[in-house]
Motif scaffolding. Structure first.
Motif, PDB file in Angstrom:
ATOM      1  N   GLN A   1       0.832  -1.201   0.000  1.00 38.32           N
ATOM      2  CA  GLN A   1       0.000   0.000   0.000  1.00 38.32           C
ATOM      3  C   GLN A   1       0.874   1.261   0.000  1.00 38.32           C
ATOM      4  O   GLN A   1       0.532   2.256  -0.654  1.00 38.32           O
ATOM      5  CB  GLN A   1      -0.908  -0.006   1.232  1.00 38.32           C
ATOM      6  N   GLY A   2       1.984   1.211   0.716  1.00 35.50           N
ATOM      7  CA  GLY A   2       2.874   2.360   0.756  1.00 35.50           C
ATOM      8  C   GLY A   2       3.656   2.580  -0.527  1.00 35.50           C
ATOM      9  O   GLY A   2       4.197   3.666  -0.755  1.00 35.50           O
ATOM     10  N   ALA A   3       3.711   1.549  -1.379  1.00 36.11           N
ATOM     11  CA  ALA A   3       4.507   1.640  -2.601  1.00 36.11           C
ATOM     12  C   ALA A   3       3.683   1.970  -3.843  1.00 36.11           C
ATOM     13  O   ALA A   3       4.242   2.436  -4.841  1.00 36.11           O
ATOM     14  CB  ALA A   3       5.250   0.315  -2.826  1.00 36.11           C
ATOM     15  N   LEU A   4       2.353   1.709  -3.813  1.00 36.04           N
ATOM     16  CA  LEU A   4       1.511   1.901  -4.991  1.00 36.04           C
ATOM     17  C   LEU A   4       0.398   2.895  -4.702  1.00 36.04           C
ATOM     18  O   LEU A   4      -0.141   2.930  -3.594  1.00 36.04           O
ATOM     19  CB  LEU A   4       0.891   0.572  -5.433  1.00 36.04           C
ATOM     20  N   ASP A   5       0.019   3.672  -5.713  1.00 30.12           N
ATOM     21  CA  ASP A   5      -1.117   4.566  -5.540  1.00 30.12           C
ATOM     22  C   ASP A   5      -2.419   3.802  -5.759  1.00 30.12           C
ATOM     23  O   ASP A   5      -2.419   2.634  -6.166  1.00 30.12           O
ATOM     24  CB  ASP A   5      -1.017   5.776  -6.467  1.00 30.12           C
ATOM     25  N   ALA A   6      -3.549   4.478  -5.515  1.00 27.39           N
ATOM     26  CA  ALA A   6      -4.858   3.818  -5.568  1.00 27.39           C
ATOM     27  C   ALA A   6      -5.178   3.299  -6.972  1.00 27.39           C
ATOM     28  O   ALA A   6      -5.784   2.237  -7.122  1.00 27.39           O
ATOM     29  CB  ALA A   6      -5.950   4.769  -5.090  1.00 27.39           C
ATOM     30  N   VAL A   7      -4.768   4.040  -8.006  1.00 29.61           N
ATOM     31  CA  VAL A   7      -5.049   3.603  -9.375  1.00 29.61           C
ATOM     32  C   VAL A   7      -4.342   2.281  -9.665  1.00 29.61           C
ATOM     33  O   VAL A   7      -4.939   1.345 -10.226  1.00 29.61           O
ATOM     34  CB  VAL A   7      -4.617   4.682 -10.392  1.00 29.61           C
ATOM     35  N   ARG A   8      -3.089   2.168  -9.286  1.00 26.30           N
ATOM     36  CA  ARG A   8      -2.344   0.933  -9.527  1.00 26.30           C
ATOM     37  C   ARG A   8      -2.892  -0.212  -8.681  1.00 26.30           C
ATOM     38  O   ARG A   8      -2.920  -1.367  -9.121  1.00 26.30           O
ATOM     39  CB  ARG A   8      -0.867   1.160  -9.235  1.00 26.30           C
ATOM     40  N   LEU A   9      -3.347   0.094  -7.472  1.00 25.46           N
ATOM     41  CA  LEU A   9      -3.933  -0.948  -6.626  1.00 25.46           C
ATOM     42  C   LEU A   9      -5.225  -1.490  -7.242  1.00 25.46           C
ATOM     43  O   LEU A   9      -5.505  -2.685  -7.156  1.00 25.46           O
ATOM     44  CB  LEU A   9      -4.205  -0.402  -5.216  1.00 25.46           C
ATOM     45  N   ARG A  10      -5.997  -0.625  -7.882  1.00 28.25           N
ATOM     46  CA  ARG A  10      -7.237  -1.078  -8.522  1.00 28.25           C
ATOM     47  C   ARG A  10      -6.923  -1.910  -9.765  1.00 28.25           C
ATOM     48  O   ARG A  10      -7.583  -2.920 -10.029  1.00 28.25           O
ATOM     49  CB  ARG A  10      -8.125   0.125  -8.860  1.00 28.25           C
ATOM     50  N   ARG A  11      -5.947  -1.485 -10.545  1.00 27.31           N
ATOM     51  CA  ARG A  11      -5.555  -2.276 -11.718  1.00 27.31           C
ATOM     52  C   ARG A  11      -5.037  -3.648 -11.298  1.00 27.31           C
ATOM     53  O   ARG A  11      -5.353  -4.669 -11.931  1.00 27.31           O
ATOM     54  CB  ARG A  11      -4.475  -1.524 -12.505  1.00 27.31           C
ATOM     55  N   LEU A  12      -4.244  -3.665 -10.257  1.00 30.81           N
ATOM     56  CA  LEU A  12      -3.724  -4.926  -9.750  1.00 30.81           C
ATOM     57  C   LEU A  12      -4.858  -5.808  -9.231  1.00 30.81           C
ATOM     58  O   LEU A  12      -4.845  -7.029  -9.404  1.00 30.81           O
ATOM     59  CB  LEU A  12      -2.711  -4.642  -8.640  1.00 30.81           C
ATOM     60  N   GLY A  13      -5.853  -5.181  -8.626  1.00 33.38           N
ATOM     61  CA  GLY A  13      -7.009  -5.929  -8.135  1.00 33.38           C
ATOM     62  C   GLY A  13      -7.778  -6.602  -9.257  1.00 33.38           C
ATOM     63  O   GLY A  13      -8.234  -7.743  -9.120  1.00 33.38           O
ATOM     64  N   THR A  14      -7.912  -5.926 -10.382  1.00 33.80           N
ATOM     65  CA  THR A  14      -8.604  -6.511 -11.536  1.00 33.80           C
ATOM     66  C   THR A  14      -7.854  -7.722 -12.069  1.00 33.80           C
ATOM     67  O   THR A  14      -8.445  -8.772 -12.364  1.00 33.80           O
ATOM     68  CB  THR A  14      -8.765  -5.459 -12.645  1.00 33.80           C
TER      69      THR A  14
END
Length: 224
Positions: free
Chosen positions: A137-150
């Motif tokens: 969480q500290g390394a990625l922003d919310a947009v990248r976390l959502r893409r990774l979630g998909t």
């Protein structure tokens, strides 16, 4: 300071499609099913719930190892150590569930191993939510976390759902074997053999043996 996933809101985790929120939902469902198993007296219902736990845990872990942990290793300073710790827990869970499958439902030995598996799953959840995922969480922003979630969700939905000793814990080996082993698991489940006998396993293994061999051959070619 990194915060545990447990006490953050969905918005703080990056939104409902974030890999962090998806992970936490799966973890909560694992906890719910394990708690339910302990409250049931009916043997058939206990077996059904145990199968649900196994299917969720293995598809969840496979998606982590295929999609999520490589990103952790690239993005987090001590990602190698963190993911190695969790992969070791996954291997222990894999080995214990494989030991459980041939044992008679309700037998003391089986119940003892189920308790050990549940304890390992709960420890794995805490290691991920308290140590590993906050670092991501500290390394990625919310947009990248959502893409990774998909991406993580797509792999989870087609992942193997039972233990397989031949599956490597890391790409590319696990990704190449995903399709044939997922097919194997779904054939088992489709004919009501979530915990099949040794003879049934041999028959089903023959149905997908050629696919597995092809995947291994592809993995060897890729490494050349």
């Amino acid at each position: 300071m990194a915060r545990t996933m447990e006490d953050q809101t969905v918005e703080q985790l990056g939104g409902p499609s974030s890999v962090l929120a998806r992970q936490r939902r799966d973890h909560a469902e694992m906890d719910r099913l394990m708690d339910r198993y302990g409250t049931l007296a009916d043997g058939e219902e206990r077996e059904r719930v145990l199968v649900e736990v196994v299917q969720l845990v293995f598809s969840h872990a496979f998606a982590e190892e295929t999609v999520l942990w490589p990103v952790v290793r690239r993005s987090v300073a001590d990602g190698e150590d963190l993911t190695s710790r969790v992969e070791e827990e996954h291997q222990q869970i894999n080995d214990l569930v494989a030991d459980i499958e041939p044992l008679s439902p309700g037998s003391p030995e089986r119940e003892e191993k189920v308790e050990r598996v549940f304890a390992l799953i709960r420890q794995d959840i805490r290691d991920e939510e308290d140590l590993l995922l906050p670092r991501l969480q500290g390394a990625l922003d919310a947009v990248r976390l959502r893409r990774l979630g998909t991406a993580w969700e797509a792999v989870r939905r087609s992942a193997p759902t039972h233990p397989h000793p031949i599956v490597p814990r890391r790409p590319p080996g696990n990704a190449l074997l995903a399709v044939p082993l997922s097919l194997y698991d779904r054939i088992r489940e489709g004919v009501g053999l979530s915990f099949p006998s040794a003879a049934a396993k041999r028959v089903l293994a023959g149905l997908v043996g050629l696919l597995v061999s092809g995947a291994i051959a592809a993995m060897v070619r890729q490494r050349r």
